[in-house]
Design an enzyme around this catalytic site. Structure first.
Site, short mmCIF file in Angstrom:
data_model
loop_
_atom_site.label_atom_id
_atom_site.label_comp_id
_atom_site.label_asym_id
_atom_site.label_seq_id
_atom_site.Cartn_x
_atom_site.Cartn_y
_atom_site.Cartn_z
N HIS A 137 4.73 -6.85 -6.66
CA HIS A 137 3.62 -7.65 -7.25
C HIS A 137 2.56 -7.96 -6.21
O HIS A 137 1.36 -7.71 -6.42
CB HIS A 137 4.21 -8.96 -7.81
CG HIS A 137 3.20 -9.92 -8.31
ND1 HIS A 137 2.88 -10.04 -9.65
CD2 HIS A 137 2.41 -10.82 -7.67
CE1 HIS A 137 1.95 -10.97 -9.81
NE2 HIS A 137 1.65 -11.48 -8.61
N GLU A 138 2.98 -8.47 -5.05
CA GLU A 138 1.99 -8.86 -4.03
C GLU A 138 1.28 -7.64 -3.46
O GLU A 138 0.07 -7.68 -3.19
CB GLU A 138 2.69 -9.65 -2.91
CG GLU A 138 3.37 -10.92 -3.35
CD GLU A 138 2.43 -11.90 -4.08
OE1 GLU A 138 2.92 -12.69 -4.91
OE2 GLU A 138 1.21 -11.87 -3.83
#
Lengths: 423, 120
Positions: A137-138
């Site tokens: 996600h990051e």
């Protein structure tokens, strides 16, 4: 250390390109590092590095971008730095809130911080917060993706626990490909591998899987899902035994009522593959040992080849070399008298000049499309099929439709960095 | 060190000092909406953005609440109800959810908004 994390306006902006979309990086290979002073106290360092390596690989499986872990370059030269911290951390202006709620954040074009008060766990665990999932996600943020409020998107701001092994779904792939484009490239061979199985009623079923080979790795392509198998590409050595490890020239499957033989060709030799044993044969039922010289097994056929494919209906193998085609009759074990012929003669262009002319990479008969495709570079030419002929009888036999991009028909055939090929 | 006794650290005990303060009242909710870009932006520079523009004063708390509720498929009441509190307390990424659009694009659906990038 603080200096390392302060935004490097000059350095990073030099990397980014403003092509209208919110794309972040313009170089093809990005480097990353788990910052030494910022390891998590919850997982072993090797585990943390492995998880980040896998997280980066998952993105490079869908976009033309490679990620390489760099443990030696000066910190300022590393594109993406990851680190763990608690509360006020790593010189960051955003303070973590402790266990619960905010578990990580990412700075655009640069750094990713994980709140070490969270209970991060490896992918194999179903408790805690999956570090792999948060990392993917990051990294999505660092690559330029915003939060996406769609159930199932890896870019949803909230963490969804207890999900089985997660993957980048179709929409996430399209979102990141909007920023970086889709993967292009040429292939050594493409073929459908036929499997004969008996269903629960004992009836013989025929299924097939589509494979694309490039250099020393390959993909299985799932036609029904319009994407490669999750986790591909993998090394040829890993999935196929006893054939050359890279740069294969051709694959031919002779499949008749009485014969079922599969051959890989490279250089002046060819190998016979036993699907049941999943192993190249050392000797066939006639006592012939492999690999064999192509000139012995297929008299009149030159080598090395560009490619070849087997036409089941005509029981001919078409071998391709430079601008010539050799039609080989498998029953008489010889080249047809009228061959070799020019590629442009046997497979004429429907649109003048829109033709590969010579040195095609691969000739692929697709059962999914019931058609033959010629690959060259990142383009393909579809050969007029019987169905095409029925719909338009004026089409030339074996004519070639104008070329199109392979990446617009077969999706996500993306390379990964060689250091992650074995993951 | 966070205390644990089993090899795989599955019994990791986080010290109470490091627990995030739950969002339980309107003021905390307002801070949440501000921190993640649903209303006026806090003065600290947000990650993933170079620098965001100040929110137009006209975005009220109820407005921001409504937008957050809509994005999270919650009943859009503009009030701080239980379901909204639960959503606000879920584990989440620290990157703001939205960039405040210019007034003209407010009505476009969330998530699909083009990012407003200041010209270099």
């Amino acid at each position: 250390f603080l200096q390392m994390l302060l935004p490097k306006l000059d350095r990073q902006q030099e990397d980014s390109s403003h092509s209208g979309a919110t794309r972040a990086f313009s170089r093809k290979t990005l480097t990353w590092r788990l910052v030494g002073e910022a390891y998590s106290s919850q997982l072993s360092v090797d585990e943390q590095r492995y998880i980040f390596k896998l997280a980066f690989r998952m993105w490079s499986e869908v976009i033309p971008l490679n990620f390489r872990e760099d443990l030696t370059a000066p910190g300022a030269m590393v594109n993406i730095k990851l680190g763990f911290g608690r509360g006020r951390h790593l010189g960051c202006t955003r303070v973590f809130d402790g266990s619960g709620q905010e578990f990580a954040h990412a700075w655009r074009l640069g750094d990713i911080h994980f709140d070490d008060d969270e209970h991060f766990t490896p992918p194999t665990s179903d408790t805690g917060i999956s570090l792999l999932k948060v990392a993917v996600h990051e990294i999505g943020h660092v690559l330029g993706l915003p939060h996406i409020y769609r159930t199932g998107s890896i870019m949803h701001p909230n963490y969804t626990p207890h999900e089985p092994a997660f993957e980048l779904d179709w929409s996430d792939r399209k979102a990141i490909q909007k920023l970086y484009g889709s993967c292009k490239g040429s292939f050594d061979i493409a073929f459908d591998w036929i499997r004969k199985e008996r269903n629960q009623y004992g009836e013989m079923m025929v299924r097939f899987s589509t494979y694309f080979f490039r250099n020393s790795w390959y993909w299985l392509y799932e036609n029904r899902n319009n994407r490669t198998r999750y986790g591909d590409p993998i090394q040829i050595l890993t999935g196929w035994h006893g054939i050359p490890a890279e740069n294969i020239d051709a694959f031919v499957h002779i499949w008749t009522r009485r014969r079922d033989e599969r051959y890989f060709f490279k250089g002046s030799q060819y190998w016979r593959y036993d699907g049941d044993k999943d192993q190249a044969l050392l000797e066939d039922e006639q006592g012939r040992s492999y690999p064999r010289l192509i000139s012995e097994g297929f008299p009149g056929i030159p080598s090395p080849l560009d490619t070849a494919f087997y036409d089941r209906k005509k029981q001919l193998i078409y071998f391709f070399k430079e601008s010539f085609v050799f039609a080989f009759d498998i029953n008489r074990n010889q080249v047809l008298n009228s061959y070799p012929m020019k590629l442009t003669e046997v497979f004429p262009a429907i649109t003048p000049q829109n033709h590969p002319f010579r040195n095609i990479d691969s000739a692929y008969y697709s059962y999914a499309h019931n058609s033959i495709f010629f690959f060259k570079g990142n383009a393909y030419w579809k050969v007029v099929s019987e169905k095409d002929k029925q719909q338009n009888s004026r089409l030339p036999s074996n004519g070639l439709f104008p070329k199109k991009h392979i990446s617009e028909k077969w999706f996500d055939l993306c390379d990964v960095h060689i250091s992650t090929l074995n993951m | 060190e966070a205390l644990f006794h089993s090899r795989d650290r599955s019994d990791l005990e986080l010290s109470p000092l490091h627990q995030a303060r739950p969002i339980a009242d309107l003021q905390a909710a307002q801070r949440f909406l501000s921190r993640y870009g649903w209303s006026a932006v806090s003065s600290a520079r947000s990650p993933n953005l170079e620098r965001t523009t100040e929110a137009p004063a006209s975005i009220s708390l109820a407005d921001a609440m409504r937008r957050f509720q809509k994005a999270n498929a919650l009943p859009v009441s503009g009030k701080l109800d239980t379901a909204t509190l639960v959503a606000m307390n879920k584990p989440r990424c620290g990157v703001p959810d939205t960039q405040l659009p210019s007034q003209t694009t407010l009505s476009t659906p969330l998530g699909l908004q083009p990012r407003a990038r200041p010209k270099r």
